[in-house]
Every structure is written in C-alpha cells, then in structure tokens.
Enzyme design. Structure first.
Site, PDB file in Angstrom:
ATOM      1  CB  VAL A   4       2.834  26.488  38.092  1.00  0.00           C
ATOM      2  CG1 VAL A   4       3.158  25.245  38.904  1.00  0.00           C
ATOM      3  CG2 VAL A   4       2.173  27.534  38.994  1.00  0.00           C
ATOM      4  CE1 TYR A   5       5.964  21.011  32.285  1.00  0.00           C
ATOM      5  CE2 TYR A   5       6.251  22.661  30.559  1.00  0.00           C
ATOM      6  CZ  TYR A   5       6.408  21.368  31.020  1.00  0.00           C
ATOM      7  OH  TYR A   5       7.027  20.430  30.223  1.00  0.00           O
ATOM      8  CB  SER A   6       7.965  28.168  32.945  1.00  0.00           C
ATOM      9  OG  SER A   6       9.223  28.695  32.601  1.00  0.00           O
ATOM     10  CB  SER A  26       8.022  22.903  38.198  1.00  0.00           C
ATOM     11  OG  SER A  26       7.515  22.599  36.910  1.00  0.00           O
ATOM     12  CE  LYS A  27       9.170  19.192  33.244  1.00  0.00           C
ATOM     13  NZ  LYS A  27       9.710  17.819  33.350  1.00  0.00           N
TER      14      LYS A  27
END
Length: 246
Positions: free
Chosen positions: A154-156, A158-159
C-alpha cells in the site's frame, strides 16, 4: 543574498523528521516558511522557533493532509500571511507495513488520502499563487523503484502515484516557469525509522554506504531544487537512498 531570500514556502507535515529539517533549511536559505502539522502542536512550535531564529517569518498551521478543506485553507492562509507563495513541499505522508490481506479499506483510504490526494489537493491549491520561478517538490520513497521487503504494497503503491503526478504536472505548468520534482528518500534516521530501531540492521544490509542518511540530506536537496540553480530540472525523481537500489 541567501538562495531563497524574499521567497515563501509551505512544508506539509513540517513538525518532525524530514519535514522539520526541510522547513529549517529553507528558513536558513532566507525563505519565510509555513508548516502544517496534524497533532504535534508542541513539536510544531519548536520548529517555528527554529525558523524564526533564522531571521525570517514563520507560521504553524494545524491541518491534517487527509482533510482536503483544511489543506486548502492552509495554502490560502500561507499566501495571505506572506503575500504570496513560491514553494510548496508536499512532505506529509503515512506509512504502514503489513501483508496486503490484512489492510482494511479504512487504512487503505487513509494512506491514499494523505499520500496521494493530499499532494493533489495541496498542489492544486498552490497553483493559484505560484508564478514564474514557482516550485512544487514532492517527497516520495526509494521503494517506487525496488521493494526490498514484503509488507509495503500500500505504501509503495501510494508513493508510486506521485511519479505520474510529478511528470504530468511538470509538463502542464512548465511554460509558466514552474517546476515540479520528486525526492525519494531511502533509510533516513528519523523518529519513525530510527537508525537504532528494530529493522535498522536489516536496512543496513541493503545500503552501499556505511549507514542511514540524515534528514538534512533530504533537506539539502529540497533547498537546491527550490532555488534558481535548479530552474531547468523538472518532472524528475532524485533518489537519496545510500545506494539501496543500485
């Protein structure tokens, strides 16, 4: 004259870590600096004191980057307080690491609201004020290139969205003299990812250099991109990760 004299900057999520270092560095370079913060009022005012100690003006605005109306209001307040806006640093971000199947939709929405929608909203609001020499600088992650461990989906994701936003917006506003760039930190020694934290030794195995970077490393690059010498750099991502992704 300092590199950013007579400029005004807004740094989202500027009360701690990388954001605080960026705010202080821009102030040292002569810019008036506004920061937003979500909950850490005491830390925000410590940063504000450091900004003002540089002989420039500063304000701290409580605004959660997941709240579009609050973020828009923060941009407008900055421009009103300082009679304009020259530099927007979209620094605010959230990170959560766990298997994808364990993420709730609420957690997903929060990550996307802060890491993606917040950058869109802040940039859109800032474009009302940015003119020739304007700068939008987004803070991403080295995990848009390579993801070295599980649990960062999710973090990757979004970024990684910021890569497309940065490139497309740079194309859109370049003729107005505005540049848009993206800085990708790797392992940086912050309270969220301390160099003596539980995952630090593993992260060191990924590095080509001896140890974690410091927040000032990112701040120095942001200050450079904000200045006149970087006027021909736009639509690109610059990775500062100690060689993690070599």
């Amino acid at each position: 004259m300092k590199n950013l004299s007579n400029k005004t900057a807004l740094v989202t999520g500027g009360s701690r870590g990388i954001g605080a270092a960026i705010a202080k560095r821009l102030a040292k370079e002569g810019a008036n600096v506004a920061i937003t913060y979500s909950a850490s009022k005491e830390k925000a005012h410590e940063v504000l004191k450091a900004i003002e100690a540089c002989g420039v003006k500063g304000i701290a605005i409580q605004a959660d980057s997941a709240d579009a109306s609050a973020l828009k209001a923060a941009v407008d307040q900055t421009a009103k307080e300082f009679n304009g806006l020259n530099i927007l640093v979209n620094n605010a971000g959230v990170a959560s690491y766990k298997p994808m199947e364990e993420f709730s939709l609420e957690e997903y929405d929060h990550a996307m609201n802060v890491n993606v929608k917040g950058v869109f909203v802040g940039s859109q609001a800032a474009l009302k004020y940015l003119g020739e020499g304007g700068r939008i600088i987004n803070i991403g992650t080295c995990m848009v290139d390579k993801v070295a461990f599980p649990g960062a989906t999710v973090y990757s994701m979004s970024k990684t969205a910021l890569v497309g936003l940065t490139k497309a917006l740079a194309r859109e506003v370049g003729k107005k003299g505005i540049t848009v760039n993206l800085v990708h930190p790797g392992p940086i020694n912050t309270d969220m990812n301390p160099a003596d934290g539980p995952s630090a030794d593993f992260q060191r195995t990924l590095l080509a250099v001896d140890d974690f970077g410091e927040t000032e490393d990112i701040a120095a690059m942001v200050a450079f991109l904000a200045g006149e010498q970087a006027k021909n750099i736009t639509g690109t991502g610059i990775t500062i990760d100690g060689g993690t992704n070599i």
